[in-house]
Structure formats: structure tokens, C-alpha cells
Write an enzyme that holds these catalytic residues in place. Structure first.
Site, mmCIF file in Angstrom:
data_model
loop_
_atom_site.group_PDB
_atom_site.id
_atom_site.type_symbol
_atom_site.label_atom_id
_atom_site.label_comp_id
_atom_site.label_asym_id
_atom_site.label_seq_id
_atom_site.Cartn_x
_atom_site.Cartn_y
_atom_site.Cartn_z
ATOM 1 N N THR A 192 -13.898 -29.043 -54.037
ATOM 2 C CA THR A 192 -14.764 -30.056 -54.640
ATOM 3 C C THR A 192 -14.939 -31.118 -53.557
ATOM 4 O O THR A 192 -14.003 -31.372 -52.790
ATOM 5 C CB THR A 192 -14.147 -30.691 -55.905
ATOM 6 O OG1 THR A 192 -12.950 -31.368 -55.543
ATOM 7 C CG2 THR A 192 -13.844 -29.645 -56.971
ATOM 8 N N HIS A 193 -16.120 -31.673 -53.469
ATOM 9 C CA HIS A 193 -16.448 -32.636 -52.393
ATOM 10 C C HIS A 193 -16.233 -32.018 -51.007
ATOM 11 O O HIS A 193 -15.960 -32.732 -50.046
ATOM 12 C CB HIS A 193 -15.626 -33.922 -52.523
ATOM 13 C CG HIS A 193 -15.603 -34.465 -53.919
ATOM 14 N ND1 HIS A 193 -16.540 -35.355 -54.388
ATOM 15 C CD2 HIS A 193 -14.762 -34.218 -54.948
ATOM 16 C CE1 HIS A 193 -16.267 -35.646 -55.667
ATOM 17 N NE2 HIS A 193 -15.191 -34.957 -56.034
ATOM 18 N N SER A 314 -27.968 -17.021 -28.992
ATOM 19 C CA SER A 314 -28.654 -18.205 -28.482
ATOM 20 C C SER A 314 -29.293 -17.849 -27.152
ATOM 21 O O SER A 314 -28.764 -17.042 -26.386
ATOM 22 C CB SER A 314 -27.656 -19.348 -28.311
ATOM 23 O OG SER A 314 -28.156 -20.280 -27.377
ATOM 24 N N LYS A 320 -22.811 -17.697 -28.351
ATOM 25 C CA LYS A 320 -23.176 -17.980 -29.741
ATOM 26 C C LYS A 320 -23.498 -16.737 -30.569
ATOM 27 O O LYS A 320 -24.102 -15.796 -30.105
ATOM 28 C CB LYS A 320 -24.404 -18.904 -29.779
ATOM 29 C CG LYS A 320 -24.131 -20.327 -29.365
ATOM 30 C CD LYS A 320 -23.207 -21.076 -30.315
ATOM 31 C CE LYS A 320 -23.898 -21.513 -31.584
ATOM 32 N NZ LYS A 320 -24.797 -22.642 -31.408
ATOM 33 N N GLU A 327 -29.410 -19.392 -42.703
ATOM 34 C CA GLU A 327 -30.098 -20.685 -42.525
ATOM 35 C C GLU A 327 -31.567 -20.589 -42.930
ATOM 36 O O GLU A 327 -32.117 -21.497 -43.552
ATOM 37 C CB GLU A 327 -29.989 -21.140 -41.068
ATOM 38 C CG GLU A 327 -28.575 -21.482 -40.653
ATOM 39 C CD GLU A 327 -28.462 -21.629 -39.144
ATOM 40 O OE1 GLU A 327 -28.952 -22.631 -38.614
ATOM 41 O OE2 GLU A 327 -27.884 -20.740 -38.500
#
Ligand code: ARG
Length: 497
Positions: A192-193, A314, A320, A327
Site C-alpha cells: 500500500t502506498h 537501448s 539495457k 510501457e
């Protein structure tokens, strides 16, 4: 632009278009551009040829061409009804039906190409029919307007494509449920949070996603139920003076019933709004799952390993491996939200009944449906090929006092009011932090007893991450046994969906 031949078609970009008469034109070679009747449907009204640029601006074929087969299906049923009712000769009805069948086949095989100069799919099909049949083709539009025609085509298209989308949604849920089953007892931190909160299981987390997607599935189904009424026979807005049989056409086209009110039929786009909303909500779900995945795929979390086939590199940083697909799905949720707002805004304040503004309704919904379909496919593939770092997930449950609620529950079971139990455990957490201990299990019993005499040796058994998750057997809880029950329930819903 000088005065033009009445009934002519605007010539775009200097391209010559000719007006063809009855049945003159048949396409011979595959894909050959077949001339339709050449006249715009409303040509009789205006003496002047429409301005080419203005005509192109209001044309909708690039968008509504995907309604071609629905338009043909609607016209065939309409023509058959006109024949049955004696509104047109039975022979003409039969010839219209056969020719429309041929037009469908010719479009399918590519023998007939879309005429990009046509105004919309309705005028294109009617134009071809008229070019091929002459006056019999000109009979098909009796008792009909493009206003009820487009409302019909749009609904028919959705009736056949939304179930495909639902199948993709169900398949996605199945992929997730298989993984939830596999990882029903794999402990991980629940958040949570975005702070570690309590131990859960990966199966529990994946079932949480499925619960949302299952609601999406039912939202699409609900929308289809309300959409299942046939607007054909509503005419421009007022119905018809011809003896149309609306129940007959509605039934023949697979609708539950005809719509109630002809004015509502041509003005209403609730079905598009509902589906656009269902698409946007589904995408909001996917965007949140993808956010979880992006976080999990980070070095800091390292909970998930996306397969190389579902990651990108990348152009500059050789090391990467990016979760681009997650996304991009997250990003595409934005356009579906935009499409919903566009449609709401389009409809706001529109006077009854039909307005040309409504032509803008299809592009945004088509885009949303396409987006959801594509994102579900990609999301499924990405999840199916992903692997989970179970050790890492389990390790992340240690050291953050995620077992604190369970220690308090232990005291509650022994009769202590929860608020007091909460305080006692909070003090133990402080004691641990002061002593450099990273979990309640490391705290000696004597120390614990200082905060509450109710603590006994058996408390330590309740404090491991798997004990904490395993204890949560309440319906909907994180315990493996309960997660398996949730999976069974969801699977049952899928078979009924
Ligand atoms: N292309 C139009 C649409 O999508 C068809 C209906 C046109 N009706 C009219 N009266 N202009 O809405």
C-alpha cells in the site's frame, strides 16, 4: 467552380470521373476499379456539383469502409422484407439480394475495390448495386435513410466484433489464472502506498488483476445486451409510411427486437459510449498491471524477468533490457480515455435527431476497440513468457516488519483489544529498530513480554511470511487455499461468460 452537370460526382484532384448508367460497368480483372452509379445519393437536390474539397471533407469512406459487410447484410434483409411486403416486386428483391451477395464476394476476393471518391460506405454499395442492376438497384433504399442505415451497420459491426474482443479478454484471464495457480503459494510483499505492507502470494496478486478483467468481460456483455435492438425502419427520424415489417428485419438480422422509437434510434449512441467506456476501463486496468510489471522489472525490485522476445534494448546503453511493451500498453490507455471523452463531447448538446456530427462517432470507437484488442494480445504474450524471481519476492518479505499485523492479530486472539495490541506491537517494532533487529522473529520472547505478557513461544510460528499469508483464509484473502478457490470461481465465470 462553374455550374456542373446535375447529379454529377465531384471530381477530386482533377481526376476524371464519369457518370455511368444502368449496369454498364462490371469489373473484369481482379482489383479493377469498378465504377459505381457515379451520382451522389442526394444529387437531385442540388444543381451545382459539390466542391471537391468540401465533398472530401465530409466523406467518411476511409473510416466506415469496415462496415461494408454489415451494410450489405442490412440491405439484403431490408430488400427481402420490401419484397415480402409487396413494396417492391419479389423478382427485384431476389435480384437485389443475389447482386448484394456478389458484391460481398467481390469485395472479399478483391475483385471489387473501394472507390475512394465515394461519400460513404452506404452510397458506395448502393452505387455499385445501381450500376449493376439499374432501376432494381434504385429500389433498395425505399423506407430507409442513411440515418437508420448507419445506426444499423454500426450495431451489426459491434455485435460481431465485440464478442471477439471478449474472447481475447477471456483468453488473457486464462493465461493469468494459469500463472496464479502455479504461484498460488509463492509469497511476495503486498503493497500500500508502494510501501511493503503485508505478505501476500503472487497468485493472490494475479487474481486481483483477473477480478478486474472479469468485470470488464461482463461490462462488454452488458453493453451488448442493451445494444441488441434493431434501428432499421426508423428512416430519417420519423419511421415510414410504407408497410415495413420491422420485427421481421430485426429478427432476420439477429437482433432481439426492433428499437422502440424512431427518433431515438437515429440519435442514440449510448451503445458506443458504453463500449468506449468499457474499452477505456479495460485499458486503465491494463495500464495499472503494466505499471506493476515495469516496477517489478526494475533492478531495485527484480521480481519479474520479461523474456527477451518481449523486451527491447537501448540504442545507446548496451546493458539495457527495457519493458517497452508494458510501457506502451500503459501509454495507450491514454488514447482510449481520450476517445471516450471525444465521444461524450461529440454527443453533448446535440439536438434530436440525427446530426452529421454523429459521423465522428465511429473513428474513436474503432480506435478504442483496436487498441484494446492489440494490447490484450501483447499483454498475454508478455505475461505468458515472463518468469518470476520467487526467491527475490520471498526475500523482500523479510526485514520490513510485514508480520506486524499478524503479531497484533496474535494478541487479539488472546483477548487483547486491537488498539492495545497495535500499540504493543508498534513498541516492539521500535525496540527492534533500536536494537538493530530487522524482524519481529529476531526479538527474544522476554523482550516481547515486556510489551505484552500475552506473548508465548508459539508467536514465532505465526510470524514467517508464508504463515502470515497462509493465515489469511477469509474469502478473498491471500492464503494459497483461498487463492485456489478464487481461481476456481473465476474459471467457472469464464465458462459461463
Ligand atoms: N456517413 C454518415 C454517418 O456516418 C451516414 C449518415 C448520413 N446521413 C445524412 N443524413 N447525411 O453518420
Amino acid at each position: 467552380m462553374g455550374p456542373a452537370k446535375k447529379g454529377g460526382r465531384p471530381s477530386a484532384g482533377g481526376k476524371k470521373t464519369s457518370v455511368r448508367r444502368n449496369g454498364e460497368s462490371r469489373s473484369k480483372a481482379a482489383g479493377e476499379r469498378e465504377k459505381n452509379s457515379g451520382a451522389v445519393l442526394w444529387a437531385g437536390r442540388t444543381a451545382e456539383k459539390p466542391d471537391a474539397g468540401a465533398f472530401a471533407f465530409q466523406a467518411s469512406l476511409p473510416v466506415d469502409r469496415r462496415l461494408a459487410f454489415d451494410d450489405i447484410a442490412g440491405s439484403r434483409v431490408h430488400a427481402a422484407m420490401l419484397g415480402k411486403q409487396g413494396i417492391i416486386p419479389a423478382k427485384a428483391a431476389a435480384r437485389i439480394d443475389a447482386e448484394l451477395g456478389r458484391i460481398a464476394r467481390d469485395l472479399e476476393t478483391g475483385k471489387l475495390a473501394f472507390d475512394e471518391g465515394a461519400e460513404d460506405i452506404h452510397s458506395f454499395i448502393e452505387g455499385i448495386l445501381t450500376a449493376r442492376l439499374g432501376d432494381e438497384g434504385r429500389m433498395v433504399h425505399a423506407g430507409r435513410s442513411r440515418n437508420d442505415q448507419v445506426a444499423l451497420d454500426f450495431r451489426l459491426y459491434l455485435k460481431r466484433t465485440v464478442p471477439e474482443l471478449r474472447a481475447g479478454l477471456a483468453e488473457t484471464i486464462r493465461v493469468l489464472l494459469d500463472q496464479a495457480e502455479k504461484y498460488a503459494s509463492a509469497v511476495m510483499p503486498g503493497y500500500t502506498h508502494l510501501q511493503r505492507a503485508q505478505p501476500v502470494t503472487l497468485g493472490h496478486h494475479l487474481c486481483a488483476w483477473c477480478a478486474g478483467l472479469e468485470r470488464d468481460l461482463s461490462r462488454f456483455a452488458d453493453a451488448l445486451v442493451r445494444l441488441d435492438e434493431c434501428p432499421l425502419g426508423s428512416g430519417a427520424l420519423a419511421g415510414s409510411g410504407l408497410p415495413l415489417d420491422r420485427a421481421e428485419t430485426a429478427g432476420a438480422l439477429g437482433f432481439a427486437r426492433p428499437t422502440l422509437n424512431s427518433m431515438d434510434s437515429v440519435a442514440d449512441r449510448d451503445f458506443a459510449l458504453e463500449l468506449s467506456s468499457a474499452c477505456a476501463i479495460t485499458m486503465i486496468h491494463l495500464s495499472r498491471f503494466c505499471e506493476d510489471i515495469v516496477i517489478w522489472a526494475s533492478e531495485e525490485f527484480n521480481f519479474i524477468e520479461l523474456s527477451e522476445a518481449w523486451s527491447t534494448g537501448s540504442s545507446i546503453m548496451p546493458q539495457k533490457k527495457n519493458p517497452d511493451f508494458a510501457e506502451l500498453i500503459r501509454g495507450k490507455a491514454g488514447r482510449t480515455a481520450g476517445n471516450l471523452v471525444a465521444l461524450l463531447t461529440l454527443l453533448k448538446g446535440l439536438p434530436y435527431a440525427y446530426d452529421k456530427d454523429l459521423q465522428e462517432d465511429k473513428e474513436s470507437l474503432f480506435d478504442s476497440l483496436d487498441t484494446v484488442g492489440a494490447c490484450l494480445r501483447i499483454f498475454r504474450g508478455m505475461m505468458q513468457s515472463a518468469s518470476f524471481n520467487l526467491k527475490r519476492m520471498k526475500a523482500a518479505c523479510a526485514g520490513g516488519f510485514l508480520e506486524a499485523t499478524d503479531a497484533a492479530d496474535y494478541l487479539v486472539r488472546k483477548g487483547l483489544p486491537f488498539r492495545k495490541a497495535h500499540e504493543a506491537v508498534a513498541l516492539i517494532v521500535r525496540d527492534c529498530v533500536a536494537a538493530g533487529r530487522r524482524s519481529l522473529s529476531q526479538q527474544p520472547l522476554a523482550e516481547m513480554k515486556k510489551r505484552s505478557p500475552l506473548f508465548e513461544e508459539d508467536v514465532y510460528r505465526a510470524l514467517s511470511p508464508s504463515a502470515c499469508a497462509g493465515a489469511r483464509t477469509t474469502p478473498g484473502g491471500a492464503a494459497p487455499k483461498e487463492v485456489r478457490r478464487q481461481i476456481r470461481t473465476l474459471r467457472k465465470k469464464l465458462t459461463k461468460a
